[in-house]
Design an enzyme around this catalytic site. Structure first.
Site, PDB file in Angstrom:
ATOM      1  N   HIS A   8      -4.839  -1.468  -4.227  1.00 13.32           N
ATOM      2  CA  HIS A   8      -6.326  -2.229  -3.197  1.00 13.32           C
ATOM      3  C   HIS A   8      -6.761  -1.222  -4.504  1.00 13.32           C
ATOM      4  CE1 HIS A   8      -4.309  -2.122   0.530  1.00 13.32           C
ATOM      5  NE2 HIS A   8      -4.623  -0.577   0.082  1.00 13.32           N
ATOM      6  N   SER A  17       0.710  -1.215   0.152  1.00 11.61           N
ATOM      7  CA  SER A  17      -0.382   0.026  -0.164  1.00 11.61           C
ATOM      8  C   SER A  17       0.154   1.664   0.087  1.00 11.61           C
ATOM      9  CB  SER A  17      -1.430   0.445   1.211  1.00 11.61           C
ATOM     10  OG  SER A  17      -2.097   0.749   1.191  1.00 11.61           O
TER      11      SER A  17
END
Length: 244
Positions: free
Chosen positions: A170, A134
């Site tokens: 994501h 991330s």
């Protein structure tokens, strides 16, 4: 035993819930360790939790995960002060640097204060595998989009730039990620952008994307770029890794 060339593994994954401990390292973390080429001893990983505020419980979970996997984990904290008096040396002595998710904007600001960019570049150039999830993925690129500033995704373009692309994480699990990346590529805020679904990692040798890998089934990676007045997305099928 450094990797034989500069290597980055940029992911939207890497962990799974453990049976006896809070979390375990999943296949993406193990793949980053494998790429380091270490053998004959326990791999050395430096865990950097800046993006989540160097939380003590997260450090504990990661150290436990390392013990479970046979990986020696050292946590590099920057709050309230650096936990090492030789941060460049710590990074250079690692096989893998794994950067945690959280606020990429805050991560980049704190790294800038402590001048971590040159130390990360030196480690990368020496063959230390740089990796993360991330925020710990976006940081290696030119930038991406982030919820660091609030629920509405906004661009961040002051990342380390070791890789000359944008990065989208994501990509399949947050509905606003894909349209935001397309908009930012379309208006020129981001260059060609490489994106990963949850459970997918992007592997780079030097600045070349050499493959996508996955620790779960049915996921994809994507290249988003401008073609004339259009934004074009190309799917890359990941190679499925064997789960540890």
């Amino acid at each position: 035993m450094p990797a034989d060339q500069p290597t980055i593994v940029a992911t939207s994954g890497g962990y799974r819930y453990g049976e006896r401990i809070r979390l375990e390292f999943n296949a993406l973390v193990h793949h980053a360790v494998d790429l380091s080429g270490v053998h004959g001893r326990r791999p050395r990983m430096t865990f950097v939790g800046t993006a989540s505020g160097d939380q003590a419980h997260a450090n504990h979970w990661i150290v436990q995960a390392g013990q479970h996997a046979g990986i020696e984990v050292t946590c590099l904290d920057l709050f309230p002060m650096p936990s090492s008096d030789d941060v460049p040396g710590l990074l250079l002595g690692s096989d893998v640097v794994w950067v945690q998710g959280g606020s990429v904007a805050n991560l980049l600001a704190v790294w800038a204060v402590h001048d971590l960019g040159p130390a990360m570049r030196a480690a990368w150039e020496s063959g230390v595998v740089l990796a993360g999830v991330s925020a710990g993925s976006i940081c290696w690129f030119v930038g991406g989009c982030t919820d660091s500033f609030g629920p509405e995704l906004r661009p961040v373009t002051n990342a380390l730039g070791l890789l000359p692309y944008g990065n989208g994480v994501h990509y399949d699990s947050e509905a606003s990620r894909r349209p935001t990346i397309h908009r930012l590529v379309g208006n020129g805020t981001l260059p060609v952008t490489h994106c990963s679904d949850d459970g997918v990692g992007l592997v780079y040798h030097g600045t070349e994307l050499v493959e996508a890998v996955a620790e779960v089934d049915g996921k994809g990676a994507y290249v988003v770029e401008r073609s004339g007045a259009e934004v074009v997305e190309t799917r890359i099928e990941p190679r499925r890794l064997k789960n540890p």
